[in-house]
Write an enzyme that holds these catalytic residues in place. Structure first.
Site, PDB file in Angstrom:
ATOM      1  N   HIS A 297       0.849  -1.191   0.000  1.00  0.00           N
ATOM      2  CA  HIS A 297       0.000   0.000   0.000  1.00  0.00           C
ATOM      3  C   HIS A 297       0.884   1.239   0.000  1.00  0.00           C
ATOM      4  O   HIS A 297       1.797   1.353   0.811  1.00  0.00           O
ATOM      5  CB  HIS A 297      -0.896   0.031   1.248  1.00  0.00           C
ATOM      6  CG  HIS A 297      -1.906  -1.060   1.292  1.00  0.00           C
ATOM      7  ND1 HIS A 297      -2.220  -1.740   2.456  1.00  0.00           N
ATOM      8  CD2 HIS A 297      -2.678  -1.611   0.315  1.00  0.00           C
ATOM      9  CE1 HIS A 297      -3.146  -2.647   2.201  1.00  0.00           C
ATOM     10  NE2 HIS A 297      -3.434  -2.590   0.908  1.00  0.00           N
ATOM     11  N   LEU A 470       4.077   0.532   4.463  1.00  0.00           N
ATOM     12  CA  LEU A 470       4.848  -0.540   5.117  1.00  0.00           C
ATOM     13  C   LEU A 470       4.050  -1.841   5.216  1.00  0.00           C
ATOM     14  O   LEU A 470       4.029  -2.494   6.255  1.00  0.00           O
ATOM     15  CB  LEU A 470       5.329  -0.086   6.504  1.00  0.00           C
ATOM     16  CG  LEU A 470       6.202   1.179   6.488  1.00  0.00           C
ATOM     17  CD1 LEU A 470       6.480   1.652   7.907  1.00  0.00           C
ATOM     18  CD2 LEU A 470       7.501   0.926   5.735  1.00  0.00           C
ATOM     19  N   HIS A 471       3.438  -2.220   4.090  1.00  0.00           N
ATOM     20  CA  HIS A 471       2.669  -3.460   4.041  1.00  0.00           C
ATOM     21  C   HIS A 471       3.147  -4.382   2.922  1.00  0.00           C
ATOM     22  O   HIS A 471       2.322  -4.907   2.154  1.00  0.00           O
ATOM     23  CB  HIS A 471       1.182  -3.139   3.854  1.00  0.00           C
ATOM     24  CG  HIS A 471       0.613  -2.248   4.900  1.00  0.00           C
ATOM     25  ND1 HIS A 471      -0.476  -1.433   4.684  1.00  0.00           N
ATOM     26  CD2 HIS A 471       0.992  -2.029   6.189  1.00  0.00           C
ATOM     27  CE1 HIS A 471      -0.752  -0.755   5.785  1.00  0.00           C
ATOM     28  NE2 HIS A 471       0.128  -1.094   6.718  1.00  0.00           N
ATOM     29  N   PRO A 472       4.449  -4.642   2.769  1.00  0.00           N
ATOM     30  CA  PRO A 472       4.909  -5.537   1.702  1.00  0.00           C
ATOM     31  C   PRO A 472       4.403  -6.959   1.925  1.00  0.00           C
ATOM     32  O   PRO A 472       4.403  -7.466   3.055  1.00  0.00           O
ATOM     33  CB  PRO A 472       6.435  -5.450   1.815  1.00  0.00           C
ATOM     34  CG  PRO A 472       6.694  -5.103   3.247  1.00  0.00           C
ATOM     35  CD  PRO A 472       5.563  -4.193   3.636  1.00  0.00           C
TER      36      PRO A 472
END
Length: 580
Positions: A297, A470-472
Site C-alpha cells: 500500500h 509498510l505493508h509488503p
C-alpha cells in the site's frame, strides 16, 4: 542450543512469534527461533512507548533500512521501507493499528486455485482465537486470545470533528471496522494495553519464553538452507556477526516476511532458474513465482493547519520529551501512551469495486511517519491511499551474498487503474476535510496545498511525495497454479520436503488494511496445519456488503441477496456527484 530441533523457525517477527508459541505448546516438540535482530528489552522505551513509534524508523539499531530500486513511475526515486530489526519484527516498531481487512479479501483469496479453505468463514475463527478485544467479544470478535486490543478513544475535538465531517460528507459511522461492517468510520483497534505496545513478541513469546522445549536465539542471521536432495535438513547461520553455526531440523519454517523469505529461498536455490544463475546461485528447485507478485500500500498525508490549539503538535518539541517519558514510565499515561492513530475508516471510491478500496487514518497532528515536517503550531492530517492496487512488483537477489539487500521493485503508479484511484482518493479526502465540522479548525491545507488541483497535478504530487504504508506482501504466494509457491493446505514449499513458509509473503493478494492482523491469522492457522491439529470449525456470521459491484460469495450462493438495503453506503463518487 541443541544440535537438532523438530522445528527451526527462521525469523522471530510477527508470524514467527505466534508459531513459536503454538508449536512449543506440545512439550514433546522442540522449537528453535532464529532472529537476526536483537532482543526487545523491557527497558527500551522506543519499542514499548506507543508514541515513540517514529524514532525506530531509519535507525539501524531497529530498522533493516530496505529501499526499492528506482521506481520508474515515481521519477526514479527510491522508496524507503522500514522493517523491524528486533524480536517481534515490525510489530515491535509499527503503528500498532489492528485491521483485519474486509471479508471480501478472504473470499478473493478463496477464488484463487487451491485456496478454497482460506475464505472468510475459515479464517474468522483464527482471528477470534488470537484476540482479546477489550471493546467486547461477539460473533465477529474474540475475547480470550494473546493479542490485547484497545479501541480509540478518539475523543478529542479534532477526532469528533472528523466523525461529524464524514457524516456531513454523506458517509456513515460503523460500530467496528473489524466486525459486521467494515465500511464507514469508527474508532480503531490498536495493539496497546495499559499504555504500552503489545507486539507479537510481548504477546506470544514473553509469556512462554521459559518453556524447556523452546530456544530463542537473537543476533542469529540465517544465510542458507541445508539440503539432502529436495529435503531441507537444517540451516546455516551467523551468530553475533562472526561465528558460523549450523543446526539440524525436522522442519524449517520461514517467517522472514515479504523481503527476507524470497531472498533466503533464492539464495538456497529455490526460484526462477534464470534469475538464480544470473545471481551466481545454482538452481535446486524450479519455482518461478518466488519473489514475484509483490504488493504493498502506498500512502500520502493530506495535512491541514489548525486554527485552534487542540492538536498534539506542541508535544513534538524536543524539550517536552523528558516529561512525556516520565509520565509514561511512572503513570502509564499521557501523550506517550497512545499511538494516536485512534480513528479512521473505509470507503469505496467508485461503484465498480465490491468493497472498500480506500482507508483513512486520522491524526490530531501534522507530521510525517518518521517525525519530520511537524513545524506548525497546530495541525491535523489523514493518511490515505488505495487498498487494492493492481500494480505488481518483485524481490530478486542481486548476487549470492546473503548480506546484500535484494532488488526490490513495486512498480508503484504503473497502471491506469491505480492512477485513477489515486485521484479519487485525494478528492474524497478533500471532500471530507472541507465539511463545516472543520470550519472552526481549518487553517488551510499544508500538503499538498491549493496549487495541486488537476488530476495530473495530483498524480505528480503522489509520485513526488508518497511513502509506503509498510505493508509488503504476496511475494511467495499460496496456491496451486504455476506461479504459486506454497501449498495452502500444509504451508509446504512446492517441490520440497521439510520446508514451509508462514508470513506475509504467502498472501495471494493484499488485504485492504494494515496487514499485521492478517499475518497473525495466517500464523495461527499455519500452526494448526503444521502441527496436524484439528482445524477450528468455520464460523459464518452475517457481514455487510455493498449493493454495487460483484458478489462477495460464489455465484448462486443465497448470501449474495441477503444484504440489508437500509445499511447501504454509497461510494465516494456517487456521494460527490449527488451533492451540490
Amino acid at each position: 542450543m541443541k544440535k537438532r530441533y523438530d522445528y527451526v523457525i527462521v525469523g522471530g517477527g510477527s508470524a514467527g512469534s505466534a508459531l513459536a508459541n503454538r508449536l512449543s505448546a506440545d512439550a514433546g516438540t522442540s522449537v528453535l527461533v532464529l532472529e537476526a535482530g536483537r532482543a526487545d528489552f523491557k527497558f527500551d522505551p522506543l519499542i514499548h512507548m506507543p508514541a515513540a513509534l517514529m524514532f525506530p524508523s531509519g535507525n539501524p539499531l531497529y530498522d533493516y533500512k530496505y529501499e526499492t530500486d528506482p521506481e520508474p513511475y515515481m521519477g526514479g526515486r527510491r522508496v524507503a521501507h522500514t522493517r523491524g530489526k528486533v524480536l517481534g519484527g515490525s510489530s515491535s516498531i509499527n503503528g500498532m493499528i489492528f485491521q483485519r481487512g474486509n471479508p471480501g479479501d478472504y473470499e478473493k483469496w478463496a477464488s484463487f486455485e487451491g485456496m478454497q479453505d482460506w475464505d472468510y468463514k475459515h479464517c474468522l475463527p483464527y482471528f477470534k482465537r488470537m484476540e482479546t478485544t477489550l471493546a467486547g467479544a461477539d460473533a465477529w470478535r474474540g475475547g480470550s486470545g494473546p493479542l490485547v486490543l484497545e479501541r480509540g478513544p478518539a475523543s478529542s475535538p479534532l477526532f469528533q470533528a472528523f466523525f461529524e465531517a464524514t457524516q456531513q460528507a454523506g458517509y456513515a459511522l460503523t460500530d467496528d471496522v473489524n466486525g459486521y461492517r467494515q465500511e464507514g468510520f469508527a474508532p480503531f483497534d490498536h495493539n496497546t494495553f495499559n499504555g504500552s505496545r503489545m507486539s507479537a513478541s510481548r504477546s506470544y513469546l514473553w509469556p512462554i519464553k521459559n518453556r524447556k522445549n523452546l530456544d530463542i536465539a537473537t543476533l542469529s542471521f540465517v544465510t542458507k538452507l541445508r539440503w539432502d536432495g529436495n529435503r531441507v535438513t537444517g540451516v546455516d547461520f551467523v551468530r553475533g556477526g562472526r561465528r558460523h553455526h549450523s543446526v539440524d531440523a525436522g522442519e524449517v519454517i520461514l517467517c522472514g516476511g515479504a523481503f527476507n523469505t524470497p531472498q533466503l529461498l533464492q539464495l538456497s536455490g529455490v526460484g526462477n532458474p534464470e534469475y538464480l544463475r544470473e545471481a551466481g546461485v545454482t538452481p535446486r528447485v524450479e519455482l518461478p513465482g518466488v519473489g514475484e507478485n509483490l504488493q504493498d500500500h502506498l500512502e500520502v498525508y493530506l495535512q491541514h493547519e489548525s486554527k485552534q490549539p487542540v492538536s498534539i503538535q506542541p508535544w513534538l518539541k524536543k524539550w517536552k520529551a523528558p516529561y512525556i517519558g516520565a509520565q509514561w514510565l511512572f503513570l502509564n499515561s499521557g501523550v506517550g501512551a497512545s499511538n494516536h492513530f485512534e480513528a479512521g475508516g473505509f470507503l469505496r471510491t467508485n461503484e465498480d469495486v465490491q468493497y472498500p478500496n480506500l482507508m483513512f487514518h486520522f491524526l490530531p497532528v501534522a507530521v510525517r511517519y518518521d517525525g519530520t515536517g511537524g513545524d506548525h503550531e497546530h495541525g491535523y492530517q489523514v493518511h490515505i491511499g488505495p487498498m487494492n492496487s493492481d500494480v505488481r512488483g518483485h524481490v530478486r537477489i542481486k548476487n549470492a551474498d546473503p548480506k546484500q539487500h535484494p532488488s526490490i521493485l513495486f512498480n508503484y503508479l504503473s497502471t491506469e487503474n491505480d492512477r485513477r484511484e489515486w485521484v479519487e482518493v485525494v478528492r474524497t479526502a478533500r471532500h471530507i476535510l472541507s465539511q463545516p465540522a472543520f470550519a472552526s479548525f481549518d487553517g488551510g491545507e499544508i500538503s499538498p496545498g491549493p496549487d495541486c488541483a488537476t488530476d495530473q497535478e495530483i498524480i505528480d504530487w503522489i509520485a513526488k511525495d508518497a511513502e509506503t504504508a509498510l505493508h509488503p506482501s504476496c511475494s511467495v504466494k499460496m496456491g496451486t497454479d504455476e506461479m504459486s509457491c506454497v501449498d495452502p493446505n500444509s504451508m509446504k514449499v512446492h517441490g520440497t520436503e521439510g520446508l514451509r513458509v508462514a508470513d506475509a509473503s504467502v498472501f495471494p493478494s493484499i488485504t485492504n488494511g494494515n496487514i499485521y492482523a492478517p499475518v497473525m491469522m495466517v500464523a495461527e492457522r499455519a500452526a494448526d496445519l503444521i502441527a496436524g491439529n484439528t482445524m477450528l470449525e468455520p464460523q459464518d456470521p452475517p457481514v455487510y456488503r455493498a449493493k454495487a459491484g460483484m458478489p462477495l460469495w460464489p455465484q448462486g450462493d443465497p448470501r449474495n441477496d441477503a444484504w440489508d438495503a437500509k445499511d447501504e453506503i454509497p461510494s465516494a463518487a456517487k456521494v460527490m456527484a449527488e451533492q451540490p
